[in-house]
Design a protein around this motif. Structure first.
Motif, PDB file in Angstrom:
ATOM      1  N   LEU A 139       1.495  -1.172 -13.740  1.00 27.82           N
ATOM      2  CA  LEU A 139       1.911  -1.304 -12.354  1.00 27.82           C
ATOM      3  C   LEU A 139       3.013  -0.287 -12.055  1.00 27.82           C
ATOM      4  CD1 LEU A 139       0.336  -3.957 -12.787  1.00 27.82           C
ATOM      5  CD2 LEU A 139       1.993  -5.079 -11.291  1.00 27.82           C
ATOM      6  N   THR A 140       2.994   0.243 -10.857  1.00 28.39           N
ATOM      7  CA  THR A 140       3.966   1.261 -10.468  1.00 28.39           C
ATOM      8  C   THR A 140       4.987   0.761  -9.459  1.00 28.39           C
ATOM      9  OG1 THR A 140       2.457   2.047  -8.740  1.00 28.39           O
ATOM     10  CG2 THR A 140       2.327   3.135 -10.898  1.00 28.39           C
ATOM     11  N   ASN A 141       4.622  -0.255  -8.665  1.00 26.85           N
ATOM     12  CA  ASN A 141       5.551  -0.741  -7.645  1.00 26.85           C
ATOM     13  C   ASN A 141       5.099  -2.106  -7.157  1.00 26.85           C
ATOM     14  OD1 ASN A 141       7.811  -0.654  -6.020  1.00 26.85           O
ATOM     15  ND2 ASN A 141       6.897   0.638  -4.436  1.00 26.85           N
ATOM     16  N   VAL A 142       6.018  -2.818  -6.503  1.00 22.95           N
ATOM     17  CA  VAL A 142       5.707  -4.107  -5.893  1.00 22.95           C
ATOM     18  C   VAL A 142       6.525  -4.225  -4.615  1.00 22.95           C
ATOM     19  CG1 VAL A 142       7.494  -5.346  -7.195  1.00 22.95           C
ATOM     20  CG2 VAL A 142       5.546  -6.602  -6.260  1.00 22.95           C
ATOM     21  N   CYS A 143       5.911  -4.835  -3.608  1.00 21.20           N
ATOM     22  CA  CYS A 143       6.593  -5.023  -2.324  1.00 21.20           C
ATOM     23  C   CYS A 143       6.195  -6.369  -1.760  1.00 21.20           C
ATOM     24  CB  CYS A 143       6.222  -3.899  -1.353  1.00 21.20           C
ATOM     25  SG  CYS A 143       6.985  -4.044   0.274  1.00 21.20           S
ATOM     26  N   ALA A 144       7.185  -7.126  -1.289  1.00 17.66           N
ATOM     27  CA  ALA A 144       6.942  -8.436  -0.687  1.00 17.66           C
ATOM     28  C   ALA A 144       7.055  -8.336   0.829  1.00 17.66           C
ATOM     29  CB  ALA A 144       7.937  -9.470  -1.226  1.00 17.66           C
ATOM     30  N   HIS A 145       6.211  -9.099   1.529  1.00 19.71           N
ATOM     31  CA  HIS A 145       6.261  -9.134   2.994  1.00 19.71           C
ATOM     32  C   HIS A 145       7.576  -9.782   3.428  1.00 19.71           C
ATOM     33  CE1 HIS A 145       5.123  -9.936   7.157  1.00 19.71           C
ATOM     34  NE2 HIS A 145       4.091  -9.125   6.975  1.00 19.71           N
ATOM     35  N   PRO A 146       8.224  -9.265   4.469  1.00 23.10           N
ATOM     36  CA  PRO A 146       9.551  -9.792   4.842  1.00 23.10           C
ATOM     37  C   PRO A 146       9.556 -11.213   5.369  1.00 23.10           C
ATOM     38  CG  PRO A 146       8.787  -8.158   6.433  1.00 23.10           C
ATOM     39  CD  PRO A 146       7.836  -8.103   5.281  1.00 23.10           C
ATOM     40  N   VAL A 147       8.441 -11.693   5.949  1.00 15.58           N
ATOM     41  CA  VAL A 147       8.449 -13.025   6.554  1.00 15.58           C
ATOM     42  C   VAL A 147       7.313 -13.918   6.062  1.00 15.58           C
ATOM     43  CG1 VAL A 147       9.646 -12.253   8.633  1.00 15.58           C
ATOM     44  CG2 VAL A 147       7.150 -12.174   8.548  1.00 15.58           C
ATOM     45  N   GLN A 148       6.318 -13.370   5.409  1.00 10.76           N
ATOM     46  CA  GLN A 148       5.188 -14.166   4.950  1.00 10.76           C
ATOM     47  C   GLN A 148       5.086 -14.117   3.421  1.00 10.76           C
ATOM     48  OE1 GLN A 148       1.490 -13.898   7.355  1.00 10.76           O
ATOM     49  NE2 GLN A 148       2.487 -12.240   8.466  1.00 10.76           N
ATOM     50  N   LYS A 149       4.400 -15.077   2.864  1.00 14.00           N
ATOM     51  CA  LYS A 149       4.228 -15.161   1.414  1.00 14.00           C
ATOM     52  C   LYS A 149       3.095 -14.234   0.972  1.00 14.00           C
ATOM     53  CE  LYS A 149       7.348 -18.352   0.534  1.00 14.00           C
ATOM     54  NZ  LYS A 149       8.509 -18.121  -0.346  1.00 14.00           N
ATOM     55  N   LEU A 150       3.337 -12.945   1.151  1.00 12.80           N
ATOM     56  CA  LEU A 150       2.369 -11.922   0.779  1.00 12.80           C
ATOM     57  C   LEU A 150       3.050 -10.897  -0.111  1.00 12.80           C
ATOM     58  CD1 LEU A 150       0.722 -11.244   4.267  1.00 12.80           C
ATOM     59  CD2 LEU A 150      -0.258 -12.580   2.400  1.00 12.80           C
ATOM     60  N   VAL A 151       2.289 -10.361  -1.067  1.00 15.06           N
ATOM     61  CA  VAL A 151       2.812  -9.361  -1.996  1.00 15.06           C
ATOM     62  C   VAL A 151       1.746  -8.290  -2.205  1.00 15.06           C
ATOM     63  CG1 VAL A 151       3.486  -8.925  -4.397  1.00 15.06           C
ATOM     64  CG2 VAL A 151       4.379 -10.915  -3.204  1.00 15.06           C
ATOM     65  N   VAL A 152       2.175  -7.023  -2.286  1.00 17.03           N
ATOM     66  CA  VAL A 152       1.276  -5.949  -2.682  1.00 17.03           C
ATOM     67  C   VAL A 152       1.795  -5.314  -3.969  1.00 17.03           C
ATOM     68  CG1 VAL A 152       0.240  -5.352  -0.467  1.00 17.03           C
ATOM     69  CG2 VAL A 152       2.465  -4.422  -1.054  1.00 17.03           C
ATOM     70  N   THR A 153       0.902  -5.117  -4.923  1.00 16.72           N
ATOM     71  CA  THR A 153       1.233  -4.439  -6.176  1.00 16.72           C
ATOM     72  C   THR A 153       0.393  -3.180  -6.289  1.00 16.72           C
ATOM     73  OG1 THR A 153      -0.405  -5.796  -7.359  1.00 16.72           O
ATOM     74  CG2 THR A 153       1.895  -6.545  -7.390  1.00 16.72           C
ATOM     75  N   SER A 154       0.997  -2.075  -6.654  1.00 17.96           N
ATOM     76  CA  SER A 154       0.282  -0.810  -6.829  1.00 17.96           C
ATOM     77  C   SER A 154       0.209  -0.488  -8.312  1.00 17.96           C
ATOM     78  CB  SER A 154       0.972   0.310  -6.067  1.00 17.96           C
ATOM     79  OG  SER A 154       2.341   0.384  -6.412  1.00 17.96           O
ATOM     80  N   SER A 155      -0.796   0.314  -8.685  1.00 21.54           N
ATOM     81  CA  SER A 155      -1.060   0.522 -10.105  1.00 21.54           C
ATOM     82  C   SER A 155      -1.590   1.923 -10.371  1.00 21.54           C
ATOM     83  CB  SER A 155      -2.062  -0.519 -10.615  1.00 21.54           C
ATOM     84  OG  SER A 155      -2.486  -0.236 -11.936  1.00 21.54           O
ATOM     85  N   LYS A 156      -1.535   2.298 -11.644  1.00 18.86           N
ATOM     86  CA  LYS A 156      -2.118   3.562 -12.087  1.00 18.86           C
ATOM     87  C   LYS A 156      -3.639   3.505 -12.161  1.00 18.86           C
ATOM     88  CE  LYS A 156       1.916   5.148 -14.687  1.00 18.86           C
ATOM     89  NZ  LYS A 156       2.434   5.649 -15.979  1.00 18.86           N
ATOM     90  N   ASP A 157      -4.229   2.327 -11.916  1.00 16.83           N
ATOM     91  CA  ASP A 157      -5.686   2.208 -11.950  1.00 16.83           C
ATOM     92  C   ASP A 157      -6.338   2.644 -10.638  1.00 16.83           C
ATOM     93  OD1 ASP A 157      -5.143   0.151 -10.214  1.00 16.83           O
ATOM     94  OD2 ASP A 157      -5.758  -1.461 -11.569  1.00 16.83           O
ATOM     95  N   THR A 158      -5.595   3.341  -9.759  1.00 16.80           N
ATOM     96  CA  THR A 158      -6.019   3.895  -8.464  1.00 16.80           C
ATOM     97  C   THR A 158      -6.202   2.830  -7.385  1.00 16.80           C
ATOM     98  OG1 THR A 158      -8.436   3.835  -8.747  1.00 16.80           O
ATOM     99  CG2 THR A 158      -7.257   5.715  -9.718  1.00 16.80           C
TER     100      THR A 158
END
Length: 476
Positions: free
Chosen positions: A312-331
């Motif tokens: 994994l290269t990065n993670v970001c959480a949504h400011p108001v909702q229970k959502l998360v995005v994770t980015s990866s070297k797997d494209t």
């Protein structure tokens, strides 16, 4: 093959640096997917301008026909008249002169019409980029700076995460260091502020994430120190470092060594960590291909997110909702929806190389950047393909989106920072090289729209942390 080997070597070095720190080892046009991305007003203006061009050419064509008719009449007169040779010669010369003159006039009118019309077309599409200039420089780190963040509280504090194993807090107004956190044993790869409290979350190459308190006070003599150092720009590199050391001796920042809470459980470098909406939980992203969800009070692992095929290269959480995005070297990057008890997962496949960052833009969009030199804008309601694609000339690092204007600041490997809107239209250019801008790879950017001194910050391998003022046009 040599190019692939060079890229692999570069990324291997970067991985080592994120794990242990540097010192331990020694973009432009944009394009949109779809048939057309031009707004309707611009399309209408384009049609009007080409209509004007068509009318001008019709007038020129009619004039050309008239002149040819006159020439034919002259030729007939020449054929029917048996005057002397001198008169015939004068007539022929007059006809030739008339032809030459008329042709020259037509050529000049065509050139003038084309130049004027194309200038109108270009000016109609050419939006003057917002003025941007460097307003602050934050000096003190001894290695490359991986990430920069701005506190969400009323106190204007800037945070930086560096490969020199430290995280620092800065006064935005005076550019002075207010405090240093030295509790990590490896490169500090990310820094994020709590949404409502004076707490800081850092992730490190030592396989841990730390929560610590950011209680700092701006000393009254900071402005005096800053005014005395106004001539540093005229010094060379070694003299600047000596001057910086003198300043640190005059004002020793608060040093914090112990965290309030240490988050453990990963088996590899933690590249990033973020606060979940509300600040009661923390999400981390690691080279062990997993993301851990922690309780921010107890430090216990609540959930483990797996599925990525590579680090994994990065993670970001949504400011108001229970959502998360994770980015990866797997494209790919993944959207994790904790609003559903079964935790729905969506995989976004649109890049051809590792995804270096994916961040939320507004309530229903995600912006992703990749080493494939593209930035893509995705609508969470239709995740099959991006709604806009920005193509650049260099790999993209940790980008950021302004919360209100939805403007994207894109940091590049080639030292540049580019500014685009959410539709993929370029709206600004940053100074590059020389006395302004970065001299090595730009690692990350962040926005502070409400700040009056500088509303965007950047950091890079050159140890620089810079504050910029970018005048953005109001959103229509």
């Amino acid at each position: 093959m040599p190019t692939d080997v060079a890229k692999a070597t570069k990324r291997h070095k970067e991985m080592n640096r994120r794990g242990r720190g540097f010192t331990d080892f020694g973009v432009d046009l944009s394009a949109s997917d779809g048939d057309s991305s031009l707004p309707l007003p611009l399309k209408g203006k384009l049609h009007d301008l080409f209509g004007q061009i068509e009318k001008e050419f019709e007038l020129l064509y009619c004039e050309n026909v008239r002149l040819h008719e006159e020439i034919e009449v002259l030729n007939e007169r020449l054929g029917n008249t048996s005057g002397d040779k001198a008169e015939e010669k004068d007539t022929v010369d007059g006809a030739k002169s008339l032809i030459k003159k008329s042709g020259s006039q037509i050529s000049q009118k065509i050139k003038l019409t084309y130049k004027t019309s194309t200038s109108k077309i270009v000016s109609s599409f050419k939006t003057a980029p917002p003025a941007s200039h460097l307003t602050r420089e934050f000096r003190g780190h001894r290695d490359g700076v991986w990430e920069v963040a701005v506190s969400k509280t009323s106190q204007p504090i800037l945070g930086t995460a560096c490969a020199d194993h430290t995280a620092r807090l800065w006064c935005i107004e005076s550019s002075s260091c207010l405090g240093s956190y030295i509790g990590h044993k490896g490169s500090v790869n990310s820094i994020r502020f709590h949404p409502t409290q004076d707490l800081v979350l850092t992730a490190s190459g030592d396989q841990t994430a730390h929560i610590w308190r950011a209680q700092v006070n701006v000393p009254p003599h900071v402005e005096n120190l800053r005014s005395h150092s106004s001539g540093e720009d005229d010094l060379d590199g070694s003299e600047k470092e000596e001057c910086e050391a003198d300043r640190e001796q005059l004002h020793e920042p608060n040093i914090l060594r112990t965290p309030l809470l240490e988050l453990t459980g990963h088996q590899g470098v933690i590249n990033a960590a973020d606060w979940m909406a509300g600040g009661n939980q923390v999400i981390t992203a690691s080279w062990d291909r997993a993301a851990h969800l922690y309780d921010a009070d107890s430090g216990e692992i609540v959930n483990t997110l797996t599925g990525h095929d590579e680090e994994l290269t990065n993670v970001c959480a949504h400011p108001v909702q229970k959502l998360v995005v994770t980015s990866s070297k797997d494209t790919t990057f993944r959207l994790w929806d904790f609003r559903n008890p079964s935790m729905q997962v969506n995989v976004f496949q649109g890049h051809t190389q590792q995804v270096t960052s994916a961040v939320f833009a507004g309530p229903d969009k995600v912006v992703s950047g990749s080493d494939d030199r593209t930035v893509k804008v995705w609508d969470l309601k239709n995740m099959r393909s991006p709604i806009a694609t920005i193509r650049t000339d260099s790999a993209i690092n940790r980008l950021s989106v302004s919360p209100n204007q939805h403007v994207i600041a894109i940091p590049h490997d080639n030292r540049h920072i580019r500014i685009f809107d959410i539709h993929g239209v370029r709206v600004g250019r940053m100074p590059k090289g020389g006395r302004q801008g970065h001299t090595r790879m730009v690692c990350a950017t962040t926005w502070a729209e409400d700040h009056t001194t500088c509303n965007m910050f950047s950091c890079g391998f050159d140890r620089k942390v810079l504050g910029w003022m970018i005048h953005l046009n109001p959103k229509e």
